[in-house]
Design an enzyme around this catalytic site. Structure first.
Site, PDB file in Angstrom:
ATOM      1  N   THR A  46      23.805  -3.979  35.243  1.00 10.27           N
ATOM      2  CA  THR A  46      24.462  -2.926  36.101  1.00 10.27           C
ATOM      3  C   THR A  46      23.302  -1.746  36.404  1.00 10.27           C
ATOM      4  O   THR A  46      23.532  -1.225  37.546  1.00 10.27           O
ATOM      5  CB  THR A  46      25.549  -2.439  35.242  1.00 10.27           C
ATOM      6  OG1 THR A  46      26.395  -3.215  34.710  1.00 10.27           O
ATOM      7  CG2 THR A  46      26.573  -1.214  35.812  1.00 10.27           C
ATOM      8  N   THR A  47      22.732  -1.604  35.260  1.00 12.81           N
ATOM      9  CA  THR A  47      21.778  -0.618  35.741  1.00 12.81           C
ATOM     10  C   THR A  47      20.594  -1.015  36.679  1.00 12.81           C
ATOM     11  O   THR A  47      20.247  -0.106  37.477  1.00 12.81           O
ATOM     12  CB  THR A  47      21.082  -0.206  34.380  1.00 12.81           C
ATOM     13  OG1 THR A  47      22.129   0.138  33.091  1.00 12.81           O
ATOM     14  CG2 THR A  47      19.899   0.935  34.396  1.00 12.81           C
ATOM     15  N   TYR A 109      37.809  -6.725  38.042  1.00 12.90           N
ATOM     16  CA  TYR A 109      38.599  -7.014  39.279  1.00 12.90           C
ATOM     17  C   TYR A 109      39.877  -7.635  39.139  1.00 12.90           C
ATOM     18  O   TYR A 109      41.107  -7.444  39.156  1.00 12.90           O
ATOM     19  CB  TYR A 109      38.131  -7.151  40.564  1.00 12.90           C
ATOM     20  CG  TYR A 109      38.875  -6.926  41.792  1.00 12.90           C
ATOM     21  CD1 TYR A 109      39.299  -5.598  42.180  1.00 12.90           C
ATOM     22  CD2 TYR A 109      39.495  -7.800  42.521  1.00 12.90           C
ATOM     23  CE1 TYR A 109      40.182  -5.045  43.238  1.00 12.90           C
ATOM     24  CE2 TYR A 109      40.199  -7.495  43.649  1.00 12.90           C
ATOM     25  CZ  TYR A 109      40.623  -6.261  44.180  1.00 12.90           C
ATOM     26  OH  TYR A 109      41.406  -5.882  45.076  1.00 12.90           O
ATOM     27  N   TYR A 135      29.146  -9.753  27.690  1.00 12.21           N
ATOM     28  CA  TYR A 135      29.142  -8.303  27.948  1.00 12.21           C
ATOM     29  C   TYR A 135      30.517  -7.801  28.352  1.00 12.21           C
ATOM     30  O   TYR A 135      31.216  -8.055  29.061  1.00 12.21           O
ATOM     31  CB  TYR A 135      28.320  -8.197  28.961  1.00 12.21           C
ATOM     32  CG  TYR A 135      27.908  -6.491  29.584  1.00 12.21           C
ATOM     33  CD1 TYR A 135      28.325  -5.556  28.687  1.00 12.21           C
ATOM     34  CD2 TYR A 135      27.694  -6.436  30.812  1.00 12.21           C
ATOM     35  CE1 TYR A 135      27.900  -4.331  29.248  1.00 12.21           C
ATOM     36  CE2 TYR A 135      27.215  -5.118  31.474  1.00 12.21           C
ATOM     37  CZ  TYR A 135      27.452  -4.154  30.291  1.00 12.21           C
ATOM     38  OH  TYR A 135      27.378  -2.728  30.744  1.00 12.21           O
ATOM     39  N   ARG A 140      34.386  -0.639  33.240  1.00 16.39           N
ATOM     40  CA  ARG A 140      33.790  -1.207  34.608  1.00 16.39           C
ATOM     41  C   ARG A 140      34.585  -2.581  34.993  1.00 16.39           C
ATOM     42  O   ARG A 140      34.846  -2.598  36.267  1.00 16.39           O
ATOM     43  CB  ARG A 140      32.233  -1.679  34.776  1.00 16.39           C
ATOM     44  CG  ARG A 140      31.375  -0.436  34.595  1.00 16.39           C
ATOM     45  CD  ARG A 140      29.875  -0.980  34.643  1.00 16.39           C
ATOM     46  NE  ARG A 140      29.067   0.159  34.843  1.00 16.39           N
ATOM     47  CZ  ARG A 140      28.526   0.934  35.968  1.00 16.39           C
ATOM     48  NH1 ARG A 140      29.170   0.512  36.986  1.00 16.39           N
ATOM     49  NH2 ARG A 140      27.652   1.918  35.657  1.00 16.39           N
ATOM     50  N   LYS A 164      27.157  -8.087  23.980  1.00 17.88           N
ATOM     51  CA  LYS A 164      26.727  -6.414  24.293  1.00 17.88           C
ATOM     52  C   LYS A 164      28.057  -5.669  24.411  1.00 17.88           C
ATOM     53  O   LYS A 164      28.813  -6.034  25.301  1.00 17.88           O
ATOM     54  CB  LYS A 164      26.047  -6.483  25.597  1.00 17.88           C
ATOM     55  CG  LYS A 164      25.782  -5.095  25.872  1.00 17.88           C
ATOM     56  CD  LYS A 164      25.133  -5.040  27.385  1.00 17.88           C
ATOM     57  CE  LYS A 164      24.655  -3.303  27.608  1.00 17.88           C
ATOM     58  NZ  LYS A 164      24.267  -3.426  29.184  1.00 17.88           N
ATOM     59  N   ILE A 206      21.381  -2.776  23.730  1.00 15.50           N
ATOM     60  CA  ILE A 206      20.763  -2.696  25.095  1.00 15.50           C
ATOM     61  C   ILE A 206      20.932  -1.394  25.629  1.00 15.50           C
ATOM     62  O   ILE A 206      22.292  -1.110  26.348  1.00 15.50           O
ATOM     63  CB  ILE A 206      21.425  -3.988  26.077  1.00 15.50           C
ATOM     64  CG1 ILE A 206      21.137  -5.349  25.294  1.00 15.50           C
ATOM     65  CG2 ILE A 206      21.130  -3.737  27.425  1.00 15.50           C
ATOM     66  CD1 ILE A 206      21.608  -6.503  25.832  1.00 15.50           C
TER      67      ILE A 206
END
Length: 297
Positions: A46-47, A109, A135, A140, A164, A206
């Site tokens: 994402t980052t 989503y 993850y 999100r 994560k 992370i």
């Protein structure tokens, strides 16, 4: 996976003023992180703004980091999505030779049930040539991957090796550490709970801030893993303001403002994200300044 214990960092994708990928800056950031003592690097998370990168840009980022790293630390690549078959196809077509593992986000989503999340990851794990790190980031994705689902996946697939965990819920973290099979790694996905996760029995983090302050962040996690609680918290409290500041206007706008202050890359992000505002950049610059003096000294 012993090589993924300690501090991993979710690398940004630096951009030039025209918003093209800045390869030179990425080289500098990789060296800065490794020289600072981080244990491994995560690309295209994402980052890394992976959702606004083209297929060729993703390959460029992977290639650039691989070359800059030159085999010094393990690499992890983000490959995830809400279309299970598209993720499987991507895993088949990517050259993952230089990567230790794949970080794959829980489907967003669509808001699948726990059974849907389980089936999604089992299908991916069966198709992946590399171990999978789950993850979970409900903020999100719109859905929380429950510990019971994670435990089921950990027991049912030898190719699912870690999670994560970024729900920001320490009770959930503790449940994962308590219930997952031996050898399965619980990795913090929240900077603010990274030390708490390690002290509870997790294997590391992370991190986002860790790439901006690699020396201090990796020393904090190492101290935590070694049971030196007092030293670990000294680092945590020194960095706590930064952990909060970099997320005030969204990720990665905040961490990119840190890299701008460090003069390693520009603060540019791609729409629909926007750069950190001037007031936030000023606060971030003030926060970073003492660390720069320590590094320089």
């Amino acid at each position: 996976m012993k090589e993924l214990v300690g501090t991993g960092v979710a690398l940004i994708t630096p951009f030039k003023s025209d918003l093209s990928v800045d390869i030179d800056a990425l080289h500098k950031i990789v060296n800065y992180c490794i020289d600072g003592g981080v244990e491994y690097l995560v690309v295209l998370g994402t980052t890394g703004e992976s959702v606004t990168l083209t297929k060729s840009e993703k390959q460029l980022v992977m290639d650039t980091v691989t070359i800059a790293n030159a085999g010094r630390v393990p690499l992890v690549v983000g490959v995830g999505g809400n279309n299970t078959y598209a993720v499987i196809e991507e895993l088949k077509t990517l050259d993952l030779t230089d990567f230790e593992a794949v970080l794959s986000v829980s489907p967003y989503y669509n808001k699948p049930t726990q059974e849907g999340i389980y089936q999604h990851f089992m299908a991916i794990a069966n198709a992946s040539p590399k171990p999978i790190i789950l993850y979970n980031v409900p903020g999100r994705t719109g859905s929380n991957m429950l510990p019971s689902t994670v435990v089921r996946l950990a027991n049912d697939s030898t190719n699912i090796v870690a999670i994560k965990e970024a729900a920001g819920n320490m009770l959930q973290v503790q449940e994962l550490i308590k219930s997952c099979p031996q050898g399965f790694q619980v990795i913090s996905g929240d900077d603010i709970t990274a030390l708490s996760t390690v002290l509870a029995g997790g294997s590391g983090v992370i991190s986002v801030l860790g790439q901006g302050l690699p020396v201090e962040f990796s020393q904090m996690i190492r101290a935590g893993l070694n049971g030196d609680v007092e030293e670990a918290y000294r680092y945590h409290y020194a960095m706590q303001e930064g952990m909060e500041l970099i997320f005030q206007e969204g990720n990665p706008a905040g961490i990119k403002a840190i890299f701008e202050a460090l003069q390693l890359s520009k603060a540019a992000v791609r729409l629909p994200l926007v750069e950190a505002t001037k007031p936030l950049k000023e606060k971030i610059r003030s926060f970073v300044k003492p660390f720069m003096k320590v590094t320089a000294g």
